[in-house]
Every structure is written in C-alpha cells, then in structure tokens.
Design a protein around this motif. Structure first.
Motif, PDB file in Angstrom:
ATOM      1  N   ALA A 111      82.702 -31.484 -65.684  1.00 25.42           N
ATOM      2  CA  ALA A 111      84.022 -30.861 -65.809  1.00 25.42           C
ATOM      3  C   ALA A 111      84.135 -30.073 -67.113  1.00 25.42           C
ATOM      4  O   ALA A 111      84.656 -28.953 -67.138  1.00 25.42           O
ATOM      5  N   VAL A 112      83.647 -30.654 -68.217  1.00 26.93           N
ATOM      6  CA  VAL A 112      83.673 -29.948 -69.497  1.00 26.93           C
ATOM      7  C   VAL A 112      82.832 -28.680 -69.417  1.00 26.93           C
ATOM      8  O   VAL A 112      83.226 -27.614 -69.914  1.00 26.93           O
ATOM      9  N   ALA A 113      81.663 -28.767 -68.787  1.00 26.59           N
ATOM     10  CA  ALA A 113      80.803 -27.590 -68.635  1.00 26.59           C
ATOM     11  C   ALA A 113      81.515 -26.509 -67.826  1.00 26.59           C
ATOM     12  O   ALA A 113      81.399 -25.315 -68.126  1.00 26.59           O
ATOM     13  N   ALA A 114      82.269 -26.922 -66.799  1.00 26.24           N
ATOM     14  CA  ALA A 114      83.005 -25.956 -65.991  1.00 26.24           C
ATOM     15  C   ALA A 114      84.094 -25.264 -66.806  1.00 26.24           C
ATOM     16  O   ALA A 114      84.319 -24.061 -66.667  1.00 26.24           O
ATOM     17  N   VAL A 115      84.764 -26.018 -67.677  1.00 29.16           N
ATOM     18  CA  VAL A 115      85.797 -25.436 -68.539  1.00 29.16           C
ATOM     19  C   VAL A 115      85.177 -24.406 -69.481  1.00 29.16           C
ATOM     20  O   VAL A 115      85.714 -23.306 -69.666  1.00 29.16           O
ATOM     21  N   PHE A 116      84.041 -24.747 -70.087  1.00 28.08           N
ATOM     22  CA  PHE A 116      83.364 -23.804 -70.985  1.00 28.08           C
ATOM     23  C   PHE A 116      82.922 -22.556 -70.226  1.00 28.08           C
ATOM     24  O   PHE A 116      83.010 -21.436 -70.734  1.00 28.08           O
ATOM     25  N   ASP A 117      82.422 -22.763 -69.016  1.00 28.32           N
ATOM     26  CA  ASP A 117      81.962 -21.633 -68.218  1.00 28.32           C
ATOM     27  C   ASP A 117      83.120 -20.694 -67.891  1.00 28.32           C
ATOM     28  O   ASP A 117      82.980 -19.462 -67.959  1.00 28.32           O
ATOM     29  N   LEU A 118      84.263 -21.241 -67.560  1.00 29.66           N
ATOM     30  CA  LEU A 118      85.441 -20.427 -67.278  1.00 29.66           C
ATOM     31  C   LEU A 118      85.919 -19.696 -68.535  1.00 29.66           C
ATOM     32  O   LEU A 118      86.306 -18.532 -68.489  1.00 29.66           O
ATOM     33  N   ALA A 119      85.903 -20.407 -69.674  1.00 32.28           N
ATOM     34  CA  ALA A 119      86.343 -19.788 -70.921  1.00 32.28           C
ATOM     35  C   ALA A 119      85.448 -18.622 -71.312  1.00 32.28           C
ATOM     36  O   ALA A 119      85.905 -17.630 -71.886  1.00 32.28           O
ATOM     37  N   ALA A 120      84.155 -18.727 -70.980  1.00 34.01           N
ATOM     38  CA  ALA A 120      83.221 -17.642 -71.309  1.00 34.01           C
ATOM     39  C   ALA A 120      83.482 -16.411 -70.460  1.00 34.01           C
ATOM     40  O   ALA A 120      83.036 -15.320 -70.790  1.00 34.01           O
ATOM     41  N   ARG A 121      84.190 -16.579 -69.358  1.00 35.70           N
ATOM     42  CA  ARG A 121      84.521 -15.461 -68.474  1.00 35.70           C
ATOM     43  C   ARG A 121      86.038 -15.311 -68.408  1.00 35.70           C
ATOM     44  O   ARG A 121      86.629 -15.221 -67.338  1.00 35.70           O
ATOM     45  N   ALA A 122      86.678 -15.303 -69.566  1.00 34.01           N
ATOM     46  CA  ALA A 122      88.140 -15.308 -69.649  1.00 34.01           C
ATOM     47  C   ALA A 122      88.829 -14.271 -68.778  1.00 34.01           C
ATOM     48  O   ALA A 122      89.836 -14.581 -68.151  1.00 34.01           O
TER      49      ALA A 122
END
Length: 401
Positions: A223-234
C-alpha cells in the motif's frame, strides 16, 4: 458434551445457530460481570494478603491461572467507578473486551474533566459498544482522549503544535538497496495516512479459490509503495469524485425487479441478479437493448444516481457509514436506496443513506434494512440478531460530549 436440556449445535438450523451464538455471547458477558463483582469484593476485603499474595492481581494470576495482563485488566475494571459499564456487561449487552477498552480510556482522563463529563463519556462509549466491535470503541476512545488533551492544554501550546506539527521520518539503506524506515506523524497526518492505507491494504480477491497469501505487514508495504507510485505521477492522480463505475445493463428490467436469473459481467463472470442489484446500487446504469443475435440496437443514457449535491447533504446528515458501529467516513461511502431503485425507490434524501462497501452487502444479502426516522438513518436487524427487530442508529460518528 452439551449441557442437559440444550439441543446439540449440529442439530440447529442456520437461523437457530446464529441466534444461539448471540445468546451464548450474552451469557459469557453476564458471567464476566459476576466474575468482576467477585474480584471487586476480594479486593475490598484484602483477600490477597490473607492468602499470601502481594495484591489481587497476583491472586488471580496464580489462583485462576490467567496471565498477569489479564489479571490486572480485571482488577482495574472491577474496581473502577463505572456503574453504566458494569450494568451493560451484566445485561449481556457488551463484552469484556469492550469493558477493557472503555476502562483504559476513562482511566486516562485528565484532572480537568468533571465527574459529569466523565459520566457522559462513559454513557456515550457504552452505547457505541452495544453496536460496535471493540476496535471501533478504541478508535472513539482515542478521539475522546485527543479532545480532552486539547481542552486541557493552554491555547498557546495547542497553537504552537498546530503551527509546527511533529512529523519524523528516518530511513537507512541496506547493502542490497532496501530501505528501512521508522518515524511518527501528527494526528492529522496520521489520519490521512490511515485513510490512504486502509483501502489499499485490503486483501486481494481469491484466485481460483486461493486467498491472498500476503501478511498484514506485506499488504501495508504494498500500500505504501502504491501511494509513492501515485505521488510520482501527480498529474495522473484520480480525483475522488462522487461517481462510481458505469454499468451497462444487458438484463431485462423484469428480471432485475424479480431478482431472479444469472447475468455475465466483464471482469466478474457469472453473477446473480441479486448481486447485480448490489453492484448497480450506486453505479451509473446505462440500459442496452440487444437484438436476437446479440447486436446492440440501442444504448440509452445513464440514469438514477444521487447528484453531487445530494451526496454532500448525505455527508452532512449521516457523517459516514450508517451501519451500526461503523466508523468509516463519507469518502468511503456510497448512497444506498432504502427501497431499491429497480423497485421504484426514489433518489431523494429521504430514500438514501450512506453505507461503506464493507457493510453495503448486509443490506442486500444479510437481511438488514434501513429507514429514515426523525431525520436519522436507522438499521433494522434480521430476526436472528434481534427477534423484535428493533431499529438501531449508528452513534459512532457522534462528537464527544
């Protein structure tokens, strides 16, 4: 062996078995209440000292063969001045786990809390415990402690902490390039982090009958990895809009109303019409008319979803999921028709109520119904839960007194 006079469990029908489970749990609660009464009297008389133990907890630990933690919890609950709590336990309305959670919260009340406020808080938590599991009572207790902490601290201290919230994040890299981290967030950021992690860390659906094999920690890591991945593609972040999926219905309206038959959905396979009714509850429904060879003859326009304005009104009125004891807020909820739209239910505030995805299935498959009564949504349980089917209003979203 079963107690004489009781029907063996294997001979019970499903309805009788469900009712027996509820009755049995209430009986355990009453036995706990009696046990606490005995513990309180033993503590009052100093029974531990006369038997060579240093305190009542030690007496329970050795004499009743319970853990030290359990013994201390029973003594704390037995000796606390919480008459509403003990009465609810004696009536079989709550469990000892509820008692433990509530006692721990109220024992941490600062000195500025008046006896009247403490009594009102006890009443509020007990009412919640009658309809919610201990974890939800714990969440409500945490909110209460935060409320008391803010009320008890000087305004200057509160403003300073709000202006510069404490957030820490420490990390190191291993030789293999893996990151190890620790830290803490202020309450506001913690609530935001939990709101993101909870839906993303849900177990995946079973694949060919095999459930999600990930541990809780592994699901949280993903879940944390998914949040980071989404943030990288703001720029590509999806906006949490009011609308759910668009469903193209290729089943006859008569079948939908009769709740009979089977349909096929892309991504789901074969589902019953009753399942389709639940899935379509808050989706935009597009009626499709098919020819004898399956060709699309007409594709209609989407109809009957709640408007954004109605959703905002529901968020203000319901404050979140209306299921008894549920603490999920509006962002995790969808409007549910008290009378299904396929049965002629109106899409207006009087005919809608917020439910989260987890509790939504109870209204479609669990025998529960909802209604609007005096401006608040009430859930009416099935007979196995309450033979009298007395309506229940969710109090988990009520503010602390």
């Amino acid at each position: 062996m079963d107690v004489e006079g009781l029907i063996p469990a294997w001979q019970l029908s499903e309805g009788e078995l469900s009712a027996a489970l509820v009755t049995s749990e209430a009986g355990l609660a009453r036995e706990y209440a009696r046990n606490l009464e005995l513990v309180a009297e033993a503590d009052k008389r100093g029974l531990a000292g006369s038997n060579g133990f240093r305190d009542t907890a030690a007496l329970l630990e050795r004499g009743m063969r319970v853990s030290r933690r359990e013994a201390r919890a029973r003594v704390a609950a037995a000796t606390a001045d919480l008459p509403v709590l003990r009465a609810a336990l004696a009536a079989g309305d709550i469990s000892f786990e509820h008692v433990r959670e509530i006692e721990q919260v109220l024992s941490k009340a600062p000195g500025s809390v008046t006896p009247e406020q403490l009594s009102a808080s006890e009443q509020t938590l007990v009412e919640l415990a009658k309809q919610a599991p201990p974890a939800n009572v714990r969440k409500a207790g945490r909110r209460l402690l935060v409320h008391w902490d803010l009320e008890d601290r000087p305004p200057a201290d509160v403003d300073r902490d709000l202006a510069r919230p404490r957030r820490e994040f420490r990390y190191t890299f291993t030789r293999e390039g893996r990151m190890r981290f620790s830290g803490e967030f202020d309450p506001e950021t913690a609530a935001l982090a939990e709101a993101l992690l909870v839906p993303l860390a849900k177990p995946d659906a079973a694949v060919q009958g095999v459930p999600d094999q990930r541990t809780t920690a592994e699901r949280h890591g993903d879940a944390v990895a998914a949040v980071f991945d989404l943030a990288a593609r703001a720029p590509d972040l999806p906006v949490k809009a009011a609308e759910r999926a668009v469903v193209t219905v290729t089943v006859g309206l008569e079948e939908l109303e009769r709740r009979a038959g089977t349909v096929f959905l892309n991504g789901y396979g074969a589902v019953t019409v009753e399942q389709l009714r639940k899935m379509c509850c808050d989706a935009r429904v597009v009626p499709a008319v098919l020819g004898s060879q399956g060709e699309v003859l007409d594709l209609g326009r989407a109809v009957r979803t709640a408007t954004p304005a109605q959703r905002r009104a529901l968020a203000l009125r319901d404050k979140g999921c209306t299921a008894p004891g549920c603490t999920r807020g509006p962002k995790w909820c969808v409007p549910h028709h008290a009378v299904h739209w396929a049965d002629g239910g109106p899409t207006n505030l009087a005919g809608l109520g917020f439910t989260c995805e987890r509790d939504h299935h109870l209204l479609h498959h669990g025998g529960w119904t909802m209604r609007l009564h005096h401006g608040a949504i009430e859930w009416i349980p099935p007979t196995w839960y309450d033979p009298k089917r007395r309506p229940i209003r969710n109090t988990a979203h009520d503010p602390p007194p």
